[in-house]
Design an enzyme around this catalytic site. Structure first.
Site, PDB file in Angstrom:
ATOM      1  N   HIS A  45      16.498 -39.569 -40.263  1.00 53.45           N
ATOM      2  CA  HIS A  45      18.062 -39.840 -42.002  1.00 53.45           C
ATOM      3  C   HIS A  45      17.509 -40.763 -42.455  1.00 53.45           C
ATOM      4  O   HIS A  45      18.668 -41.124 -42.961  1.00 53.45           O
ATOM      5  CB  HIS A  45      19.711 -40.201 -40.451  1.00 53.45           C
ATOM      6  CG  HIS A  45      19.770 -38.422 -39.647  1.00 53.45           C
ATOM      7  ND1 HIS A  45      19.937 -38.037 -40.479  1.00 53.45           N
ATOM      8  CD2 HIS A  45      19.755 -38.917 -38.158  1.00 53.45           C
ATOM      9  CE1 HIS A  45      20.469 -37.006 -39.019  1.00 53.45           C
ATOM     10  NE2 HIS A  45      19.765 -37.205 -38.393  1.00 53.45           N
ATOM     11  N   GLU A 148      21.646 -34.739 -27.562  1.00 52.95           N
ATOM     12  CA  GLU A 148      22.737 -34.838 -28.545  1.00 52.95           C
ATOM     13  C   GLU A 148      23.640 -33.478 -29.252  1.00 52.95           C
ATOM     14  O   GLU A 148      23.852 -33.278 -30.472  1.00 52.95           O
ATOM     15  CB  GLU A 148      22.296 -35.208 -29.729  1.00 52.95           C
ATOM     16  CG  GLU A 148      21.208 -34.980 -31.056  1.00 52.95           C
ATOM     17  CD  GLU A 148      20.443 -35.188 -31.633  1.00 52.95           C
ATOM     18  OE1 GLU A 148      20.847 -36.203 -32.064  1.00 52.95           O
ATOM     19  OE2 GLU A 148      18.991 -35.500 -31.859  1.00 52.95           O
TER      20      GLU A 148
END
Length: 254
Positions: A45, A148
């Site tokens: 990210h 996740e």
């Protein structure tokens, strides 16, 4: 050289790291002045490139700390390149099954344990330290699976059955999003999923990991009291921004 993070993971000792998302070496140098045990360079990210990643890895390693790279995805080339750059290990995003975890092992480890191709780069001292690196890789390299997604929770026992998986870290935002409730950490379904992860790790005596996003030591200490031992503590821009906002708002303006 022995990897202190590897030993901490094996013995469930507390290790605390932080996330690097700003692609400047000074950010690593500044955060090295705090007593973190490891640093995770985020390629998933952020816009950090591989050249900067190698410089960061080198600086972290020379400080005696552990350099982890959260790769952009569970993919052979990016994992091989960051390991060849000298990373202590990798954090693999979105591991949802035993098969996903095995892929990561294959990409990190040389045969016969894995299937990683052999190259000569910084990690192997540009050719003169290959045998030393081969042994280090087998014994000391670190693989962390990021849990996740709810499918990763459902398959967690299978994932942790692989000896080469050193630990897991919960990605709370994406986990909650996989349940259709992004960021709703107090929701019962999200809390139940995290509770299942906690119970499985404790049952199997595996290190329990979490990325605590807010730069708040109270929340971090709460996780330690709950038995978490592998803890990511916030990230560079939050440490920077929160302190700036906290102090600027106190300024008396006439």
């Amino acid at each position: 050289m022995k990897n202190n993070l590897k030993q901490a993971l094996k013995s469930n000792q507390i290790s605390i790291g932080t996330w690097i998302t700003i692609g400047h070496l000074s950010m690593v140098e500044i955060l090295l002045t705090a007593d973190f045990d490891w640093f995770a360079i985020d390629l998933e990210h952020s816009v950090i490139n591989l050249e900067t990643t190698q410089q960061m890895i080198s600086t972290i390693n020379q400080s005696g700390k552990s350099s982890l790279v959260r790769v952009s995805k569970n993919e052979e080339v990016v994992i091989k390149r960051v390991m060849d750059a000298g990373a202590t290990g990798v954090i693999i995003p979105m591991v949802c099954s035993k098969e996903d975890a095995q892929k990561a092992i294959n990409y990190v480890k040389y045969p016969p344990v894995g299937k990683r191709g052999v190259g000569l780069a910084r990690a192997q001292k540009f050719g003169i330290g290959f045998e030393e690196y081969r042994m280090w890789l087998k014994e000391e390299s670190v693989i962390i699976c990021q849990i996740e997604h709810i499918n990763g929770v459902k398959n967690l026992k299978d994932i942790l059955s692989l000896n080469e998986v050193d630990g897991i870290i919960i990605g709370p935002y994406d986990l909650s999003a996989s349940l259709g409730k992004p960021g709703q950490f107090e929701d019962k379904e999200v809390m139940d999923a995290i509770r299942v992860i906690e119970e499985i790790c404790k049952e199997l005596d595996k290190p329990l990991g979490m990325h605590v996003i807010p730069p708040d030591h109270i929340q971090l200490n709460d996780k330690i009291r709950k038995g978490y031992s592998f803890l990511g503590f916030s990230l560079d821009f939050l440490f920077l921004g929160e302190k700036a906002r906290e102090e600027v708002i106190k300024i008396i303006r006439k």
